[in-house]
Design a protein around this motif. Sequence first.
Motif, PDB file in Angstrom:
ATOM      1  N   ALA A  38      37.485  14.335  64.525  1.00 46.32           N
ATOM      2  CA  ALA A  38      38.995  15.112  64.347  1.00 46.32           C
ATOM      3  C   ALA A  38      39.240  16.354  64.860  1.00 46.32           C
ATOM      4  N   ALA A  39      38.498  17.021  64.593  1.00 45.79           N
ATOM      5  CA  ALA A  39      38.549  18.667  64.757  1.00 45.79           C
ATOM      6  C   ALA A  39      38.270  18.761  66.284  1.00 45.79           C
ATOM      7  N   PHE A  40      37.427  18.039  66.911  1.00 44.68           N
ATOM      8  CA  PHE A  40      37.256  18.267  68.571  1.00 44.68           C
ATOM      9  C   PHE A  40      38.408  17.506  69.412  1.00 44.68           C
ATOM     10  N   ALA A  41      39.047  16.364  68.501  1.00 45.25           N
ATOM     11  CA  ALA A  41      40.271  15.935  69.241  1.00 45.25           C
ATOM     12  C   ALA A  41      41.470  17.034  69.206  1.00 45.25           C
ATOM     13  N   VAL A  42      41.343  17.700  68.137  1.00 45.40           N
ATOM     14  CA  VAL A  42      42.316  18.750  68.134  1.00 45.40           C
ATOM     15  C   VAL A  42      42.271  19.890  69.186  1.00 45.40           C
ATOM     16  N   ILE A  43      41.056  20.201  69.414  1.00 47.46           N
ATOM     17  CA  ILE A  43      40.535  21.116  70.331  1.00 47.46           C
ATOM     18  C   ILE A  43      41.053  20.514  71.879  1.00 47.46           C
ATOM     19  N   LEU A  44      40.595  19.269  72.168  1.00 48.82           N
ATOM     20  CA  LEU A  44      40.913  18.831  73.454  1.00 48.82           C
ATOM     21  C   LEU A  44      42.455  18.591  73.585  1.00 48.82           C
ATOM     22  N   ALA A  45      43.355  18.192  72.474  1.00 47.11           N
ATOM     23  CA  ALA A  45      44.766  18.194  72.380  1.00 47.11           C
ATOM     24  C   ALA A  45      45.454  19.494  73.036  1.00 47.11           C
ATOM     25  N   ARG A  46      44.827  20.301  72.367  1.00 48.09           N
ATOM     26  CA  ARG A  46      45.402  21.811  72.609  1.00 48.09           C
ATOM     27  C   ARG A  46      44.693  22.137  74.174  1.00 48.09           C
ATOM     28  N   ASP A  47      43.649  22.522  74.362  1.00 47.73           N
ATOM     29  CA  ASP A  47      42.968  23.063  75.388  1.00 47.73           C
ATOM     30  C   ASP A  47      42.908  22.255  76.722  1.00 47.73           C
ATOM     31  N   LYS A  48      42.961  20.867  76.522  1.00 47.15           N
ATOM     32  CA  LYS A  48      43.027  20.084  77.903  1.00 47.15           C
ATOM     33  C   LYS A  48      44.149  19.622  78.256  1.00 47.15           C
ATOM     34  N   PHE A  49      45.064  19.326  77.143  1.00 44.99           N
ATOM     35  CA  PHE A  49      46.238  18.752  77.495  1.00 44.99           C
ATOM     36  C   PHE A  49      47.360  19.453  76.884  1.00 44.99           C
ATOM     37  N   ASN A  50      47.261  20.739  76.580  1.00 47.58           N
ATOM     38  CA  ASN A  50      48.196  21.639  76.340  1.00 47.58           C
ATOM     39  C   ASN A  50      49.286  21.163  75.332  1.00 47.58           C
ATOM     40  N   ILE A  51      48.693  20.531  74.212  1.00 50.13           N
ATOM     41  CA  ILE A  51      49.720  19.991  73.208  1.00 50.13           C
ATOM     42  C   ILE A  51      49.420  21.675  72.000  1.00 50.13           C
ATOM     43  N   TYR A  52      50.726  21.754  71.620  1.00 45.61           N
ATOM     44  CA  TYR A  52      50.630  22.902  70.934  1.00 45.61           C
ATOM     45  C   TYR A  52      51.687  22.748  69.725  1.00 45.61           C
ATOM     46  N   ASP A  53      52.189  21.618  69.489  1.00 48.07           N
ATOM     47  CA  ASP A  53      52.946  21.228  68.315  1.00 48.07           C
ATOM     48  C   ASP A  53      52.027  20.867  67.231  1.00 48.07           C
ATOM     49  N   GLU A  54      52.472  22.048  66.336  1.00 50.40           N
ATOM     50  CA  GLU A  54      51.780  21.961  65.109  1.00 50.40           C
ATOM     51  C   GLU A  54      51.424  20.589  64.274  1.00 50.40           C
ATOM     52  N   ASP A  55      52.590  19.478  64.186  1.00 53.60           N
ATOM     53  CA  ASP A  55      52.868  18.769  63.575  1.00 53.60           C
ATOM     54  C   ASP A  55      51.847  17.547  64.349  1.00 53.60           C
ATOM     55  N   ILE A  56      51.840  17.627  65.849  1.00 54.87           N
ATOM     56  CA  ILE A  56      50.874  16.712  66.133  1.00 54.87           C
ATOM     57  C   ILE A  56      49.634  16.860  66.147  1.00 54.87           C
ATOM     58  N   LEU A  57      49.212  18.132  66.033  1.00 56.13           N
ATOM     59  CA  LEU A  57      47.853  18.766  65.915  1.00 56.13           C
ATOM     60  C   LEU A  57      47.409  18.371  64.546  1.00 56.13           C
ATOM     61  N   ASN A  58      48.188  18.555  63.497  1.00 58.00           N
ATOM     62  CA  ASN A  58      47.754  18.473  62.101  1.00 58.00           C
ATOM     63  C   ASN A  58      47.670  16.935  61.919  1.00 58.00           C
ATOM     64  N   ALA A  59      48.549  16.060  62.565  1.00 58.99           N
ATOM     65  CA  ALA A  59      48.252  14.694  62.527  1.00 58.99           C
ATOM     66  C   ALA A  59      47.099  14.224  63.008  1.00 58.99           C
ATOM     67  N   ILE A  60      46.630  14.864  64.023  1.00 53.92           N
ATOM     68  CA  ILE A  60      45.279  14.421  64.469  1.00 53.92           C
ATOM     69  C   ILE A  60      44.008  14.822  63.770  1.00 53.92           C
ATOM     70  N   LYS A  61      44.304  16.240  63.396  1.00 51.71           N
ATOM     71  CA  LYS A  61      43.189  16.869  62.311  1.00 51.71           C
ATOM     72  C   LYS A  61      43.114  16.015  61.003  1.00 51.71           C
ATOM     73  N   PHE A  62      44.091  15.382  60.376  1.00 49.35           N
ATOM     74  CA  PHE A  62      43.954  14.932  59.193  1.00 49.35           C
ATOM     75  C   PHE A  62      44.145  13.349  59.277  1.00 49.35           C
ATOM     76  N   HIS A  63      43.654  13.029  60.336  1.00 56.57           N
ATOM     77  CA  HIS A  63      44.110  11.442  60.274  1.00 56.57           C
ATOM     78  C   HIS A  63      42.858  10.558  59.664  1.00 56.57           C
ATOM     79  N   THR A  64      41.890  11.196  59.187  1.00 51.31           N
ATOM     80  CA  THR A  64      40.837  10.587  58.367  1.00 51.31           C
ATOM     81  C   THR A  64      40.949  10.833  56.815  1.00 51.31           C
ATOM     82  N   THR A  65      41.566  11.869  56.466  1.00 48.62           N
ATOM     83  CA  THR A  65      41.641  12.141  55.146  1.00 48.62           C
ATOM     84  C   THR A  65      42.889  12.097  54.433  1.00 48.62           C
ATOM     85  N   SER A  66      43.957  12.568  55.369  1.00 43.52           N
ATOM     86  CA  SER A  66      45.310  13.008  54.687  1.00 43.52           C
ATOM     87  C   SER A  66      45.257  14.191  54.177  1.00 43.52           C
ATOM     88  N   ARG A  67      46.268  14.607  53.686  1.00 38.67           N
ATOM     89  CA  ARG A  67      46.102  15.819  52.689  1.00 38.67           C
ATOM     90  C   ARG A  67      47.396  16.067  51.915  1.00 38.67           C
TER      91      ARG A  67
END
Length: 192
Positions: free
Chosen positions: A86-115
């Motif tokens: 999940a953490a590495f997916a956020v890194i890929l989203a941001r660094d490879k695919f230029n996704i900077y939308d925090e809501d998208i990044l948080n959805a990726i980051k917390f997809h296994t745990t929720s918060r």
Amino acid sequence: MVDKKEEIVSFLKKNIKESRVSHIFRVSEYARKLAKYYGLNEDKAEIAALLHDCAKGIEDNFSNSLVETEEFKILDLKNYPKLSHAAFAVILARDKFNIYDEDILNAIKFHTTSRQMASDLENIIFLADKLEPGRTYKEREKLEKAAFTSLALGTLETLNANIIYLIEENRTIHPLALESRNYLLKKLEGNI
């Protein structure tokens, strides 16, 4: 977002095992379905879903120092290494695919745990990952019904089922999942 989708799909097909890609596509379809049902941005849901497992199985390609940043300490990856994708997916989203939308990044980051206080998009990706049609566990239909009653109820019920499973398997439960569960329970009882 169409350009991003094609780029992401191409990456997935080249780098991720076929069975995982099939899961990702089912999660993507389910996330769009939930987003549409709740009147939310379907494209954002689709992009977050396509990226949620984009690092699964290729974690060794990343430096562990990347996940020791403040941004990922909340996932406690030293004690919960299975969440590193999940953490590495956020890194890929941001660094490879230029996704900077925090809501998208948080959805990726917390997809296994929720918060606690997860956004609607975060809940959608959490639910889509757990409820996509390829999942065949016995509670799935009941949980799906809850997910289409309310995102909070669906997330709570899915967290409950997951926590019970982890207890039965004698596995650790991430504190974020417990905090999310307790928060949602209080929210649904009207205590928040």
